[in-house]
Design an enzyme around this catalytic site. Structure first.
Site, PDB file in Angstrom:
ATOM      1  N   LYS A  64     -17.915  12.892 -15.630  1.00 17.37           N
ATOM      2  CA  LYS A  64     -18.707  13.510 -14.560  1.00 17.37           C
ATOM      3  C   LYS A  64     -18.447  15.009 -14.553  1.00 17.37           C
ATOM      4  CE  LYS A  64     -19.713  12.911  -9.588  1.00 17.37           C
ATOM      5  NZ  LYS A  64     -19.389  12.119  -8.378  1.00 17.37           N
ATOM      6  N   SER A 139     -23.189   9.944  -5.913  1.00 14.79           N
ATOM      7  CA  SER A 139     -23.455  11.134  -6.694  1.00 14.79           C
ATOM      8  C   SER A 139     -23.125  10.978  -8.177  1.00 14.79           C
ATOM      9  CB  SER A 139     -22.641  12.301  -6.136  1.00 14.79           C
ATOM     10  OG  SER A 139     -21.249  12.061  -6.284  1.00 14.79           O
ATOM     11  N   SER A 163     -19.605   7.288  -4.062  1.00  9.91           N
ATOM     12  CA  SER A 163     -20.296   7.836  -5.229  1.00  9.91           C
ATOM     13  C   SER A 163     -19.986   7.186  -6.565  1.00  9.91           C
ATOM     14  CB  SER A 163     -20.001   9.330  -5.343  1.00  9.91           C
ATOM     15  OG  SER A 163     -20.839  10.013  -4.467  1.00  9.91           O
TER      16      SER A 163
HETATM   17  N1  GLN Z   1     -23.306   9.995  -0.585  1.00 10.60           N
HETATM   18  C1  GLN Z   1     -22.113  10.464   0.059  1.00 10.60           C
HETATM   19  C2  GLN Z   1     -22.278  11.919   0.384  1.00 10.60           C
HETATM   20  O1  GLN Z   1     -23.329  12.406   0.168  1.00 10.60           O
HETATM   21  C3  GLN Z   1     -20.929  10.223  -0.802  1.00 10.60           C
HETATM   22  C4  GLN Z   1     -20.828  11.181  -1.927  1.00 10.60           C
HETATM   23  C5  GLN Z   1     -19.609  10.949  -2.743  1.00 10.60           C
HETATM   24  O2  GLN Z   1     -18.960   9.906  -2.668  1.00 10.60           O
HETATM   25  N2  GLN Z   1     -19.278  11.959  -3.531  1.00 10.60           N
HETATM   26  O3  GLN Z   1     -21.395  12.570   0.831  1.00 10.60           O
END
Ligand code: GLN
Length: 475
Positions: A64, A139, A163
């Protein structure tokens, strides 16, 4: 044989028996990237790392784009980190390199990991390999899409509120968020420092266990890292689920769940019951506050973590062109205005607001108290249960663009994954069926702190008997 379509443990067996060479595996995977990445956009960039001498596990892996690889661009899919190359490896990258892993390149993501669909990337949208008109989740959408599409044998993601697990669920792969402190955050670009964990995204539970063993362990450079021995997780997979106490939280089966998702997860519960597990109906009464609590804590921490990106030390610097704007503050403003995308700006504003003097008590402090209540619910549940089972997300993968104009509905995709981050506990998502449109459905198992072995053996028992993981996206 398409080597790119195999799991790491299958590849390791072929390598051990001399049936294939490491280079053939890498060539197959890179060929697959060239063939399908124009359609998925999972990789932002690929590169060739120097091979480390100890080639014990030469498994091609995607990273990532918020995990530092020395001398390679790491941009968090943000314009503000344009061309930024970290001068050191993240702790997990040191471990991957030491294991002989073949680093393929950087995977697309929501900008700074803000999102649930990978649509906030400055590097373009990622397409779900099961249906290119749908999002891969987020994400870590690039990580999950790459593994599902055969562009990487396994991948690293990061999970602040879901995410790793939510994109794993949308892409029909396995994703695990470790216990907070299990995996070093050294070299992970921080989003919410009290919530973030790096974790594996793989095609099956065995690979998940193997990759977790590689990346786990104490690191004095991360002050929240926990000094506990790392088991060989793959050795502990074959355990009977007889007598295992599985809690089914009523707050996780609410209106808004797609019927196909609920049906698949309920069928998984029946599977465990038949295998001799003890199924318990439980309540986690503060669940309804989890999303609100998370979006205060996470944005507060994000606004503070993003303060360092100001055009001085990292990436982009924009000098204002107006003749009277020549001060350093003008440079900060111009750089941040141009460098951050809309979602990052929204989070910086929200986070700064909840931390500001007049509102700190009303929002941030109360969110911390609610966080404790949510954690207490889970602690209490684990005195009576070994595992908590739920859907990973209320829906299967949604259409690209469907939620971009409504941030609140996007925030709700993490309703079932957020509590594990607030409480610091481990949780895994694994495939448990498909909806009528052929889209994968994910189930989540949560465990007490450092109960990764139990999560993995429970997931393994289900996976081996049900075999959903063997269905592949057709690209
Ligand atoms: N979707 C969640 C957010 O927007 C979690 C994102 C994540 O786990 N990095 O914060």
């Amino acid at each position: 044989m398409d080597l790119f379509a195999l799991t790491a443990h299958e590849i390791l067996e072929l390598l051990a028996n001399g049936k294939v060479l490491p280079d053939e595996v890498e060539t197959s995977v890179r060929g697959r990237i060239n063939a399908v990445n124009p359609r998925t956009n999972a990789f932002i960039r690929t590169y060739q790392e120097n091979k480390t001498p100890a080639n014990a596990m030469p498994i091609p892996i995607g990273i990532k784009d918020n995990i530092c690889v020395k001398g390679r661009p790491v941009t968090c899919a943000s314009a503000i980190l344009k061309d930024f190359c970290p001068p050191y490896d993240a702790a997990v990258i040191e471990k991957i390199k030491a294991s002989g892993g073949v680093i393929l390149g950087s995977l697309n993501m929501d900008e700074f990991a803000f999102g649930s669909s990978t649509e906030s990337s400055s590097k373009g949208i990622v397409h779900n390999p099961w249906d290119l008109e749908r999002v891969p989740g987020g994400s870590s959408g690039g990580s999950a899409a790459a593994v599902a599409a055969g562009e990487a044998i396994w991948a690293l993601g990061s999970d602040t509120g879901g995410s790793i697990r939510q994109p794993a669920s949308f892409c029909g792969v396995v994703g695990l968020k470790p216990t907070y402190g299990r995996v070093s955050r050294y070299g992970l670009v921080a989003f919410g420092s009290s919530l973030d964990q790096i974790g594996p995204i793989t095609r099956d539970v065995t690979d998940c266990a193997r990759l977790l063993s590689i990346i786990s362990g104490f690191d004095r450079r991360d002050s929240t890292s926990v000094d506990l021995p790392v088991p060989d997780y793959a050795l502990g997979l074959r355990r009977d689920v007889r007598g295992l106490r599985i809690g089914i939280p009523k707050e996780y089966f609410i209106g808004g769940i797609e019927p196909a998702v609920e049906k698949a997860v309920r069928a998984a519960v029946e599977f465990f019951r038949k295998e001799g597990a003890v199924i318990k109906d439980i309540s986690l009464p503060h669940t309804e506050y989890a999303v609100a609590t998370y979006y205060i804590v996470a944005t507060a921490e994000a606004s503070s973590n993003l303060a360092r990106f100001d055009g001085v030390e990292y990436g982009l610097r924009v000098l204002p062109d107006k003749p009277r704007k020549t001060g350093i503050v003008d440079m900060y403003e111009e750089t941040r205005a141009r460098g951050f995308g809309d979602e990052a700006k929204r989070r910086i504003m929200l986070g700064t607001y909840v931390l500001s003097a007049g509102y700190y008590d009303a929002y941030y402090l109360r969110a911390l108290k609610a966080r404790t209540l949510i954690k207490n619910d889970l602690d209490k549940a684990f005195t009576d249960c070994d595992i908590i089972l739920s859907p990973t997300a209320p829906t299967t993968a949604f259409k690209i663009g469907e939620k971009t104009s409504d941030p609140l509905s996007m925030y709700l995709s993490d309703i079932f994954t957020i509590p594990a981050n607030l409480a610091g506990i481990p949780a895994i998502s694994l495939p448990c069926g498909f909806d009528a449109g052929g889209l994968p459905i994910g189930m989540q198992l949560m465990g007490a702190p450092f109960a990764e072995e139990k999560l993995l053996s429970t997931a393994y028992a289900y996976e081996q008997a049900n075999g959903w993981h063997s269905r592949k996206a057709q690209l």
